[in-house]
Design a protein around this motif. Structure first.
Motif, PDB file in Angstrom:
ATOM      1  N   TYR A  13      45.979  84.558  70.781  1.00  0.00           N
ATOM      2  CA  TYR A  13      46.261  85.272  69.538  1.00  0.00           C
ATOM      3  C   TYR A  13      45.359  84.732  68.444  1.00  0.00           C
ATOM      4  O   TYR A  13      45.342  83.532  68.199  1.00  0.00           O
ATOM      5  CB  TYR A  13      47.720  85.083  69.112  1.00  0.00           C
ATOM      6  CG  TYR A  13      48.712  85.802  69.986  1.00  0.00           C
ATOM      7  CD1 TYR A  13      48.807  87.189  69.958  1.00  0.00           C
ATOM      8  CD2 TYR A  13      49.564  85.092  70.826  1.00  0.00           C
ATOM      9  CE1 TYR A  13      49.724  87.850  70.748  1.00  0.00           C
ATOM     10  CE2 TYR A  13      50.482  85.753  71.622  1.00  0.00           C
ATOM     11  CZ  TYR A  13      50.557  87.129  71.579  1.00  0.00           C
ATOM     12  OH  TYR A  13      51.457  87.786  72.356  1.00  0.00           O
ATOM     13  N   ARG A  16      43.533  81.689  69.126  1.00  0.00           N
ATOM     14  CA  ARG A  16      44.272  80.511  69.580  1.00  0.00           C
ATOM     15  C   ARG A  16      44.798  80.782  70.986  1.00  0.00           C
ATOM     16  O   ARG A  16      45.509  81.758  71.208  1.00  0.00           O
ATOM     17  CB  ARG A  16      45.442  80.224  68.639  1.00  0.00           C
ATOM     18  CG  ARG A  16      45.827  78.767  68.585  1.00  0.00           C
ATOM     19  CD  ARG A  16      46.842  78.548  67.467  1.00  0.00           C
ATOM     20  NE  ARG A  16      48.071  79.270  67.734  1.00  0.00           N
ATOM     21  CZ  ARG A  16      49.067  78.772  68.483  1.00  0.00           C
ATOM     22  NH1 ARG A  16      48.964  77.582  69.016  1.00  0.00           N
ATOM     23  NH2 ARG A  16      50.148  79.475  68.668  1.00  0.00           N
ATOM     24  N   GLY A  41      54.302  78.515  75.687  1.00  0.00           N
ATOM     25  CA  GLY A  41      53.850  79.781  76.256  1.00  0.00           C
ATOM     26  C   GLY A  41      54.766  80.357  77.329  1.00  0.00           C
ATOM     27  O   GLY A  41      54.401  81.339  77.979  1.00  0.00           O
TER      28      GLY A  41
HETATM   29  N1  LIG Z   1      52.568  87.779  68.597  1.00  0.00           N
HETATM   30  C1  LIG Z   1      52.101  86.541  68.399  1.00  0.00           C
HETATM   31  N2  LIG Z   1      51.134  86.314  67.485  1.00  0.00           N
HETATM   32  C2  LIG Z   1      50.641  85.062  67.294  1.00  0.00           C
HETATM   33  N3  LIG Z   1      51.058  83.978  67.948  1.00  0.00           N
HETATM   34  C3  LIG Z   1      52.019  84.123  68.878  1.00  0.00           C
HETATM   35  C4  LIG Z   1      52.592  85.408  69.149  1.00  0.00           C
HETATM   36  N4  LIG Z   1      53.536  85.254  70.114  1.00  0.00           N
HETATM   37  C5  LIG Z   1      53.547  83.949  70.415  1.00  0.00           C
HETATM   38  N5  LIG Z   1      52.646  83.261  69.683  1.00  0.00           N
HETATM   39  C6  LIG Z   1      52.374  81.820  69.767  1.00  0.00           C
HETATM   40  O1  LIG Z   1      52.187  81.500  71.108  1.00  0.00           O
HETATM   41  C7  LIG Z   1      52.752  80.252  71.423  1.00  0.00           C
HETATM   42  C8  LIG Z   1      53.653  80.384  72.629  1.00  0.00           C
HETATM   43  O2  LIG Z   1      54.776  81.166  72.271  1.00  0.00           O
HETATM   44  P1  LIG Z   1      55.978  81.377  73.287  1.00  0.00           P
HETATM   45  O3  LIG Z   1      55.453  81.933  74.563  1.00  0.00           O
HETATM   46  O4  LIG Z   1      57.003  82.173  72.582  1.00  0.00           O
HETATM   47  O5  LIG Z   1      56.500  79.899  73.494  1.00  0.00           O
HETATM   48  P2  LIG Z   1      57.839  79.385  74.209  1.00  0.00           P
HETATM   49  O6  LIG Z   1      58.597  80.554  74.713  1.00  0.00           O
HETATM   50  O7  LIG Z   1      57.360  78.469  75.282  1.00  0.00           O
HETATM   51  O8  LIG Z   1      58.581  78.610  73.174  1.00  0.00           O
HETATM   52  C9  LIG Z   1      53.485  79.783  70.201  1.00  0.00           C
HETATM   53  O9  LIG Z   1      52.729  78.782  69.594  1.00  0.00           O
HETATM   54  C10 LIG Z   1      53.571  81.006  69.330  1.00  0.00           C
HETATM   55  O10 LIG Z   1      53.460  80.627  67.978  1.00  0.00           O
END
Ligand SMILES: Nc1ncnc2c1ncn2[C@@H]1O[C@H](COP(=O)(O)OP(=O)(O)O)[C@@H](O)[C@H]1O
Ligand SMILES: [Mg+2]
Lengths: 361, 303, 256
Positions: A13, A16, A41
């Motif tokens: 994203y 990143r 993730g």
């Molecule tokens: N739509 C999005 N836009 C930007 N960053 C995102 C988005 N979705 C998730 N992230 C980022 O991706 C990373 C992983 O998120 P996520 O998969 O929800 O983590 P987990 O479920 O292991 O806590 C996090 O740092 C989150 O901030």
């Protein structure tokens, strides 16, 4: 009831990286827990499998069929969210028969199927209740029944228990395991609770920073962690830094601690020795430290019921070294904070992992 | 009981634990402020309403129903019909258009700046009503309005085609200018309260977007939609300034009729005005009662 | 939702036209001097009107008086009701809903039946403060109620009293500052309502800003357009204030 293969899946994203070219293979009827710290993730991977997120690269196969381009509705996957996913305007029964209903099944058929599933999750007598009339645990059971009603190939659960209180959580996780065994549906359960992961998985997939670090059975994950992160993240481990020397490890104070023969081919490298608390035995200090043992000070003793967990400081070793020891509570009186002790263990107990070049200071 | 009595911070214990020095004297100010507010409401809200009801059934000789019966007269029935039709039409347009706008604006695909621009414009437009609004539309779509003239120079004579700003259609178009943004403001929180989990669950279970809206989205929104419709109905039904400035009495509406009676522009007795006002209140109460019944049915699954 | 992209932009585009065209037309009409000439003549002759300033001042004074009534009467009454007489809540709710059920024009009718004197009451424009207070009541009530619920008034007051503060001190030092956003929001909203209010003023024959706009509009269309433009800017200012204060309920007024 299908295999799942994620190949080379990555996602970022705004530049990143959230998932870095990740591979995961699941066998039929297997239950895998995705375990890792928050933000690593897990949800992203689960939603890529479900089809809510399109990966930047990589493919997802289910039962050998490439589903990467299919929308969620066409993937035959059941999904359970953390909470609040039940349709508030429908009773438990109507929620569960929603999938069969939109699939165009006959109404008697829908109701019969929904009834069976409510039976399976033990809520047959609550079929006419609305979500707000049910407890959090009951709602999650209905959500599980609803996801199973469409006979999914794969069941995906995103922290389904983390909004529940401790007792319900324990009970429901056993039930998820039982139902998964009965229905034989291939299941991915996301959690950040290691005890949950270790207790119900066929295999645990430990994630950190968008990578899969180790995918293995709970006991392998616990006994033979693949790297230092897994060793630290799963369970409690004492850490003894040193340098491999033959089939042993030399501590910075000169003590030589025996380790298993596999260490020999790491000879000369910086390593860390991990010791589970249940393997460490203590004796009150009586003047001399036998070979293979370490002198330590009791820093803190925590009563846990049948066990007492003792934290030890190792005055002769660097600061980040430390040990834990579990002992039957009736012996704990001998090991009050401040007590000098010797700590020893069976020479097959330690697990030695080389320190990554980047990590070595 | 004894435990509760010794707990210093009981929730309902404010009065008991007020410092003794304040005593009864400390209660005089609070109760007189509350009393003043209720008295003002009784004197200037409730009493006038009751007076209207009384006046509408009395004449020089005492009790009479002739003024209420006069509400069945032709031009008064027209005023009732116009007011109700205008309110329903403009509220319906407001609910549909405002609902759609709000729905599209909160979609994650829309830029966030657009969302805040629409929110703040709605706040302004919902309050930009009355005489200034009427003149804005006269400047635009009046017989000499800029848009009318512009279209005429393009060969389209909208007044020749039967359009008039000073008709029921014209009034509806003008009312929509405050009804639509009002709807956007009212319905946005309800739309935001639709959880993404519901949508994703339904999608995951194989439902189409249409099935989601028919089976979950709209049923969940229905109570909010009903109350929004009532609010819009009421705001159009009681609107006076806009209609007055636009139609100067061409079109009989309840509000303008009552104002005519009050200002002596027409030779009706004050009782007729009172009867009209009572009629308006009855309509509003009726609408509220009906909507409350609908709302209860629509939200039977609710707490 | 991405699938609706085209439909979405179409709806928003049409709505944008409907809402912006009348504003543009009004502004350009206010600048129109006939025969293709544009300029500020309408604004100039507007400013030259001797009755512009007095009516504007009357409206502003009424707006301020209404705000004062909300802060000095409504807010304290609601706070005290919460603390001392929670049983009266249904009464308050009923009163706050009344102005919605009794349309402004009906209230004017009732008031003029009931009050035909004394002159010190009904003879000055400040008489309008009373109906305006009730006009603004539903919106102000809702905004303040949300504010009070958000701060858990009872606990705050108990905490203050357990520290030895008097009731007056608690209200001045704890409650009012916490309610400030809600109060400012409802004041700005009420101010906007009063500035645009026409029904009461017109029927009761007081010369306020909105009445002036109507009067001008009957004989000087471009000046009326100029006034509409000014009025839109005033509303915009008030609403911008409400939105910036944040919690304010930037909803509707009673100028219709
Ligand atoms: N739509 C999005 N836009 C930007 N960053 C995102 C988005 N979705 C998730 N992230 C980022 O991706 C990373 C992983 O998120 P996520 O998969 O929800 O983590 P987990 O479920 O292991 O806590 C996090 O740092 C989150 O901030
Ligand atoms: Mg997550």
């Amino acid at each position: 009831m299908a295999t799942v293969e994620a190949r080379g899946v990555s996602k970022s994203y705004q530049g990143r990286t959230v998932l870095a070219s990740l591979d995961l293979d699941m066998g039929e009827a297997e239950l895998i827990c995705l375990l890792g710290p928050s933000g690593c993730g897990k949800t992203t991977l689960l939603r890529i499998i479900a089809g809510f997120i399109t990966p930047d690269t990589g493919t997802v196969h289910v039962g050998g069929r490439d589903v990467t381009a299919l929308p969620p509705a066409a993937r035959k996957m059941g999904m359970v969210f953390q909470a609040y996913s039940l349709f508030p305007n429908m009773t438990a029964l109507d929620n569960v028969r929603f999938g069969p209903r939109v699939a165009g099944q006959a109404k008697t058929e829908q109701v019969k199927r929904a009834g069976e599933l409510l039976d399976l999750v033990g809520l047959a007598q609550h079929r006419d209740k609305y979500p707000h009339q049910m407890s959090g645990g009951q709602q999650q059971r209905v959500a599980l029944a609803r996801a199973l009603a469409v006979r999914p190939d794969v069941l995906l659960l995103d922290e389904p228990l983390s909004a529940l209180d401790a007792k319900v959580r324990l009970q429901l996780r056993e039930e998820i395991r039982r139902i998964q065994r009965e229905t034989k549906v291939t299941t991915v359960l996301v959690t950040h609770d290691q005890e949950e992961a270790l207790s119900i998985s066929d295999r645990v997939a430990v994630m950190n920073g968008g990578k899969l670090l180790q995918v293995a059975t709970p006991s392998v994950i616990y006994r033979q962690p693949a790297d230092a992160f897994v060793a630290r993240f799963i369970g409690l481990a004492g850490i003894l830094p040193g340098v491999a020397e033959g089939a042993a490890v030399r501590m910075s104070n000169g003590t030589i601690l025996p380790a298993d023969a596999a260490v020999a081919h790491q000879s000369g490298r910086s390593v860390e020795m991990f010791l589970r608390p249940e393997h460490v035995r203590l004796q009150r200090m009586n003047g001399h430290v036998p070979p293979g043992a370490l002198a330590a000070d009791v820093q803190e003793a925590t009563f846990l019921g049948s066990l007492t967990r003792v934290r030890l400081r190792l005055p002769e070793l660097p600061d980040h070294a430390g040990l834990w020891a579990d002992m039957p509570s009736e012996h704990a009186a001998d090991f009050a904070p401040g007590q000098r002790v010797t700590a020893h263990w069976h020479e097959t107990s330690p697990h030695v992992i080389a320190v990554e070049a980047a990590q070595a200071s | 009981m004894s435990q509760a009595a010794t707990t210093p911070l009981r929730r309902d214990g404010v009065v008991h634990k007020r410092p003794a020095s304040q005593g009864v004297a400390g209660l005089i100010l609070p109760y007189s402020v509350i009393g003043l507010f209720i008295a003002l409401a009784a004197l200037f809200m409730a009493a006038p309403t009751v007076m209207l009801a009384v006046q509408s059934v009395t004449d020089d000789h005492g009790f009479t129903l002739k003024y209420l019966e006069a509400l069945g007269g032709d031009n008064i029935v027209v005023a009732f019909r116009n007011s109700i039709v205008l309110s329903i039409a403009s509220a319906a347009i407001g609910v549909v258009a405002g609902g759609l706008i709000a729905y599209f604006v909160i979609s994650p695909a829309m830029p966030i700046t657009l969302r805040s621009a629409v929110t703040s414009f709605s706040a302004v437009a919902a309050n930009f009503a009355g005489v200034p609004l009427a003149f804005a539309f006269v400047s635009t779509l009046g017989t000499l309005g800029m848009l009318t003239q512009g279209l005429r120079s393009l060969g389209v004579d909208i007044y020749g085609l039967g359009f008039s700003l000073f008709s029921m259609t014209g009034l509806t178009i003008v009312y929509a200018y405050f009804q639509i943004p009002l709807m956007v403001i009212i319905i946005t929180p309800a739309l935001l309260a639709l959880r993404t989990e519901w949508r994703e669950s339904s999608e995951n279970l194989g439902a189409t977007s249409g099935q989601y809206w028919r089976m979950i989205g709209l049923p969940v929104l229905l109570p909010s939609l009903i109350s929004a419709f009532i609010l819009l109905f009421g705001s159009a039904f009681s609107a006076y300034a806009t209609a007055y400035a636009l139609t100067s009495g061409n079109i009989a509406l309840l509000t303008t009729e009552i104002a005519n009676v009050l200002s002596g522009d027409v030779s009706s007795s004050p009782q007729t005005g009172a009867a009209l006002a009572v009629g308006m209140i009855v309509v509003m109460v009726g609408v509220l009662v009906i909507s409350a019944a609908f709302s209860r049915r629509a939200s039977r699954w609710h707490k | 939702m991405r699938r609706f992209g085209l439909a979405g932009w179409t709806v928003l585009g049409l709505a944008g036209l409907y809402f912006i065209v009348p504003l543009l037309m009004t502004v350009s009409f206010s600048l129109w001097q006939g025969h293709g000439n544009y300029g500020f003549d309408a604004y100039r002759s507007l400013l030259a009107r001797p009755n512009l300033l007095p009516s504007l001042i009357v409206s502003i004074e009424l707006g301020l008086a209404t705000c004062a009534a909300i802060v000095l009467l409504l807010a304290p009454a609601m706070i005290f009701m919460h603390l001392y007489a929670p049983k009266l809540r249904p009464v308050f709710e009923f009163i706050a809903a009344l102005p919605f059920v009794v349309p402004a024009i009906a209230l004017v009718a009732g008031l003029s039946v009931l009050f035909t004197g004394p002159d010190w009451l009904i003879g000055t424009p400040f008489y309008l403060t009373i109906p305006y207070f009730f006009l603004a009541l539903p919106y102000a009530y809702r905004a303040i109620d949300v504010g009070i619920r958000a701060i858990d008034l009872t606990t705050l007051t108990e905490a203050g009293q357990s520290l030895g503060a008097s009731l007056g001190q608690i209200i001045r030092m704890v409650v009012l500052p916490s309610l400030r956003p809600a109060l400012i929001g409802s004041m700005l909203l009420s101010f906007a309502v009063v500035m645009g209010e026409f029904t009461f003023a017109n029927v009761l024959l007081f010369h306020t800003f909105a009445v002036l706009i109507n009067e001008v509009g009957q004989n000087a269309p471009t000046e009326a357009a100029a006034l509409s433009t000014l009025s839109f800017l005033i509303t915009w200012g008030a609403m911008l204030g409400v939105l910036m204060v944040g919690r304010g309920n930037a909803q509707l007024g009673g100028a219709r």
